[in-house]
Design a protein around this motif. Structure first.
Motif, PDB file in Angstrom:
ATOM      1  N   VAL A  83       0.844  -1.190   0.000  1.00  0.00           N
ATOM      2  CA  VAL A  83       0.000   0.000   0.000  1.00  0.00           C
ATOM      3  C   VAL A  83       0.877   1.237   0.000  1.00  0.00           C
ATOM      4  N   PRO A  84       0.402   2.356  -0.594  1.00  0.00           N
ATOM      5  CA  PRO A  84       1.268   3.532  -0.750  1.00  0.00           C
ATOM      6  C   PRO A  84       1.499   4.313   0.532  1.00  0.00           C
ATOM      7  N   LEU A  85       0.715   4.048   1.602  1.00  0.00           N
ATOM      8  CA  LEU A  85       0.906   4.750   2.863  1.00  0.00           C
ATOM      9  C   LEU A  85       0.246   3.924   3.975  1.00  0.00           C
ATOM     10  N   PRO A  86       0.673   4.119   5.212  1.00  0.00           N
ATOM     11  CA  PRO A  86       0.061   3.368   6.309  1.00  0.00           C
ATOM     12  C   PRO A  86      -1.356   3.861   6.581  1.00  0.00           C
ATOM     13  N   GLY A  87      -2.210   2.994   7.053  1.00  0.00           N
ATOM     14  CA  GLY A  87      -3.580   3.366   7.356  1.00  0.00           C
ATOM     15  C   GLY A  87      -4.487   2.160   7.373  1.00  0.00           C
ATOM     16  N   GLU A  88      -5.748   2.413   7.613  1.00  0.00           N
ATOM     17  CA  GLU A  88      -6.745   1.349   7.621  1.00  0.00           C
ATOM     18  C   GLU A  88      -7.325   1.206   6.223  1.00  0.00           C
ATOM     19  N   TRP A  89      -6.969   0.124   5.571  1.00  0.00           N
ATOM     20  CA  TRP A  89      -7.392  -0.130   4.201  1.00  0.00           C
ATOM     21  C   TRP A  89      -8.504  -1.170   4.192  1.00  0.00           C
ATOM     22  N   HIS A  90      -9.454  -0.974   3.291  1.00  0.00           N
ATOM     23  CA  HIS A  90     -10.473  -2.009   3.098  1.00  0.00           C
ATOM     24  C   HIS A  90     -10.840  -2.095   1.621  1.00  0.00           C
ATOM     25  N   PRO A  91     -11.247  -3.267   1.162  1.00  0.00           N
ATOM     26  CA  PRO A  91     -11.540  -3.443  -0.269  1.00  0.00           C
ATOM     27  C   PRO A  91     -12.794  -2.688  -0.687  1.00  0.00           C
ATOM     28  N   GLY A  92     -12.734  -2.158  -1.922  1.00  0.00           N
ATOM     29  CA  GLY A  92     -13.868  -1.399  -2.452  1.00  0.00           C
ATOM     30  C   GLY A  92     -14.466  -2.000  -3.709  1.00  0.00           C
ATOM     31  N   GLY A  93     -14.090  -3.249  -4.017  1.00  0.00           N
ATOM     32  CA  GLY A  93     -14.633  -3.908  -5.203  1.00  0.00           C
ATOM     33  C   GLY A  93     -13.548  -4.140  -6.248  1.00  0.00           C
ATOM     34  N   VAL A  94     -13.941  -4.773  -7.326  1.00  0.00           N
ATOM     35  CA  VAL A  94     -13.016  -5.144  -8.387  1.00  0.00           C
ATOM     36  C   VAL A  94     -13.449  -4.492  -9.701  1.00  0.00           C
ATOM     37  N   VAL A  95     -12.502  -3.899 -10.392  1.00  0.00           N
ATOM     38  CA  VAL A  95     -12.726  -3.317 -11.723  1.00  0.00           C
ATOM     39  C   VAL A  95     -12.143  -4.274 -12.758  1.00  0.00           C
ATOM     40  N   ARG A  96     -12.915  -4.569 -13.777  1.00  0.00           N
ATOM     41  CA  ARG A  96     -12.428  -5.411 -14.876  1.00  0.00           C
ATOM     42  C   ARG A  96     -12.370  -4.569 -16.143  1.00  0.00           C
ATOM     43  N   HIS A  97     -11.244  -4.684 -16.844  1.00  0.00           N
ATOM     44  CA  HIS A  97     -11.041  -3.875 -18.046  1.00  0.00           C
ATOM     45  C   HIS A  97     -10.213  -4.673 -19.037  1.00  0.00           C
ATOM     46  N   SER A  98     -10.521  -4.518 -20.311  1.00  0.00           N
ATOM     47  CA  SER A  98      -9.818  -5.254 -21.363  1.00  0.00           C
ATOM     48  C   SER A  98      -8.917  -4.314 -22.144  1.00  0.00           C
ATOM     49  N   PHE A  99      -7.632  -4.633 -22.204  1.00  0.00           N
ATOM     50  CA  PHE A  99      -6.683  -3.945 -23.052  1.00  0.00           C
ATOM     51  C   PHE A  99      -6.442  -4.792 -24.303  1.00  0.00           C
ATOM     52  N   THR A 100      -5.645  -4.277 -25.226  1.00  0.00           N
ATOM     53  CA  THR A 100      -5.434  -4.982 -26.487  1.00  0.00           C
ATOM     54  C   THR A 100      -4.834  -6.363 -26.268  1.00  0.00           C
ATOM     55  N   HIS A 101      -3.863  -6.463 -25.373  1.00  0.00           N
ATOM     56  CA  HIS A 101      -3.116  -7.712 -25.250  1.00  0.00           C
ATOM     57  C   HIS A 101      -3.374  -8.471 -23.957  1.00  0.00           C
ATOM     58  N   PHE A 102      -4.167  -7.913 -23.065  1.00  0.00           N
ATOM     59  CA  PHE A 102      -4.476  -8.638 -21.833  1.00  0.00           C
ATOM     60  C   PHE A 102      -5.738  -8.050 -21.192  1.00  0.00           C
ATOM     61  N   ASP A 103      -6.340  -8.849 -20.326  1.00  0.00           N
ATOM     62  CA  ASP A 103      -7.446  -8.394 -19.492  1.00  0.00           C
ATOM     63  C   ASP A 103      -6.903  -8.084 -18.103  1.00  0.00           C
TER      64      ASP A 103
ATOM     65  N   GLU B  97      -7.865  -7.419 -13.936  1.00  0.00           N
ATOM     66  CA  GLU B  97      -8.736  -7.402 -12.762  1.00  0.00           C
ATOM     67  C   GLU B  97      -8.041  -6.555 -11.709  1.00  0.00           C
ATOM     68  N   LEU B  98      -8.629  -5.422 -11.396  1.00  0.00           N
ATOM     69  CA  LEU B  98      -8.000  -4.442 -10.527  1.00  0.00           C
ATOM     70  C   LEU B  98      -8.788  -4.349  -9.223  1.00  0.00           C
ATOM     71  N   GLN B  99      -8.192  -4.802  -8.142  1.00  0.00           N
ATOM     72  CA  GLN B  99      -8.810  -4.698  -6.824  1.00  0.00           C
ATOM     73  C   GLN B  99      -8.668  -3.265  -6.314  1.00  0.00           C
ATOM     74  N   LEU B 100      -9.782  -2.640  -5.995  1.00  0.00           N
ATOM     75  CA  LEU B 100      -9.767  -1.277  -5.478  1.00  0.00           C
ATOM     76  C   LEU B 100      -9.657  -1.323  -3.954  1.00  0.00           C
ATOM     77  N   MET B 101      -8.679  -0.606  -3.424  1.00  0.00           N
ATOM     78  CA  MET B 101      -8.476  -0.520  -1.983  1.00  0.00           C
ATOM     79  C   MET B 101      -8.713   0.920  -1.539  1.00  0.00           C
ATOM     80  N   LEU B 102      -9.450   1.076  -0.426  1.00  0.00           N
ATOM     81  CA  LEU B 102      -9.864   2.402   0.039  1.00  0.00           C
ATOM     82  C   LEU B 102      -9.227   2.727   1.384  1.00  0.00           C
ATOM     83  N   CYS B 103      -8.863   4.006   1.559  1.00  0.00           N
ATOM     84  CA  CYS B 103      -8.269   4.445   2.815  1.00  0.00           C
ATOM     85  C   CYS B 103      -8.579   5.926   3.033  1.00  0.00           C
ATOM     86  N   ALA B 104      -8.968   6.272   4.279  1.00  0.00           N
ATOM     87  CA  ALA B 104      -9.123   7.672   4.655  1.00  0.00           C
ATOM     88  C   ALA B 104      -7.808   8.151   5.250  1.00  0.00           C
ATOM     89  N   ALA B 105      -7.315   9.280   4.772  1.00  0.00           N
ATOM     90  CA  ALA B 105      -5.995   9.771   5.194  1.00  0.00           C
ATOM     91  C   ALA B 105      -6.103  11.038   6.026  1.00  0.00           C
TER      92      ALA B 105
END
Length: 354
Positions: A285-305, A307-315
């Motif tokens: 994670v880019p900084l210390p804190g309380e992180w929790h999952p916010g869902g998964v984003v799926r996206h298709s690029f030309t050469h690969f698909d 799956e991006l897990q979104l992580m949320l944190c209040a700073a």
């Protein structure tokens, strides 16, 4: 499958351009970057800009972007003077972001030459980002130079017209030779756009409307009874799926955005911080804190698909803030994020509001 014989020009081929241009005069699509058939060639800047935008993108998707760009930067010198971040943000959503970087490089090269595009195919090829197709299209459409213009629509029309059965991409030299055999010496721009329009509206990939085609009588694939089978395409390889994480760091109603490195995937774009799409684990994670999952984003690029897990944190409690740009959450749609991060942003806002 054996390759078809190389097409050679004949008297029938020389009549094709006339038939097609007659059809185009009556049926040309009206597009923001075009001049009507037979009128003065359009501004080379608008032709070049539209051709770069249209690479692997539909006319419907490009039209609003083209209008936005030409309103904000009406000349190539205006675009050349633009801030990189502003151009990348304006491009967001069109995809293939290397095109936007090449767009700026080319605009600046033309501005350094006095603001006028060179008027020959060979000279246009020397500009940043102008490959064989774009140089030919600009030479023909903007300067009425005879050039063999072959995009995906033209490729399909020519493969059917000459019944070229060799699979792509190996068939491309034969397709280019055939396209050359029917390209006229006059009205080069109209002919190129007529071929594009025929492929986009009549000679479509699925269910071609052969009964409306002005070239039906000349089409060898139609005579053979199965034009929709051409061009033959090589089987697609399955795309791998990559996994990674994106981080939504929020403080006082603002979210942390970073600028991606100038080269590589989505280079130079504003984005959420991420892990490089390597799914290395919880310790990255880019900084210390309380992180929790916010869902998964799926996206298709030309050469690969992806799956991006979104992580949320209040700073809000942090005293040392990470380097980046703090963007108002309620204006996140105006940040010009590339599509995959725009999806993540919408997901984070929805999670935030529940």
């Amino acid at each position: 499958m054996q390759a078809s014989a190389q097409p050679t020009p004949n008297s029938q081929d020389t009549q094709i351009a006339g038939k097609l241009l007659d059809w185009y005069d009556a049926n040309a699509r009206r597009l923001p970057w075009r001049s009507p058939p037979g009128e003065t060639a359009p501004d080379p800047y608008r032709v070049w800009l539209s051709e770069v935008m249209l690479q692997q993108t539909t006319t419907a998707a490009v039209a609003p972007y083209f209008t936005k760009f030409t309103t904000r930067w009406p000349t190539v010198t205006d675009l050349a003077a633009a801030d990189d971040a502003d151009v990348m943000a304006a491009w967001a959503g069109l995809g293939y972001y290397a095109r936007a970087r090449n767009l700026l490089a080319c605009a600046r090269a033309v501005a350094a030459m006095g603001g006028s595009f060179p008027d020959t195919e060979d000279a246009l090829r020397t500009l940043p980002g102008l490959g064989a197709y774009t140089a030919a299209a600009v030479a023909a459409i903007a300067f009425e130079r005879r050039a063999v213009v072959v995009d995906a629509n033209v490729e399909r029309v020519v493969a059917r017209l000459f019944a070229i059965k060799q699979p792509l991409p190996a068939a491309r030299p034969a397709i280019r030779t055939a396209a050359d055999s029917i390209t006229p010496d006059s009205r080069a721009g109209d002919f190129a756009q007529a071929m594009m329009d025929l492929g986009a509206t009549i000679c479509t990939a699925r269910s071609p409307r052969c009964m409306l085609c002005p070239l039906r009588a000349d089409c060898r694939a139609y005579a053979q009874g199965a034009p929709e089978r051409l061009p033959v395409k090589a089987a697609k390889k399955p795309k791998p799926t990559r996994q990674g994480r994106a981080y939504w760091v929020e403080r006082d109603g603002k979210v942390l955005l970073v600028q991606r490195a100038g080269k590589g995937m989505l280079g130079g774009m504003r984005a959420l911080p991420d892990d490089g799409w390597s799914a290395r684990g919880d310790g990255d994670v880019p900084l210390p804190g309380e992180w929790h999952p916010g869902g998964v984003v799926r996206h298709s690029f030309t050469h690969f698909d992806l799956e991006l897990q979104l992580m949320l944190c209040a700073a809000n409690e942090l005293t040392s803030l990470p380097v980046g740009e703090w963007w108002p959450v309620d204006q996140i749609e105006a940040a010009g994020l590339p599509t995959v991060f725009a999806k993540a942003g919408r997901l984070a806002v929805a999670e935030r509001n529940t």
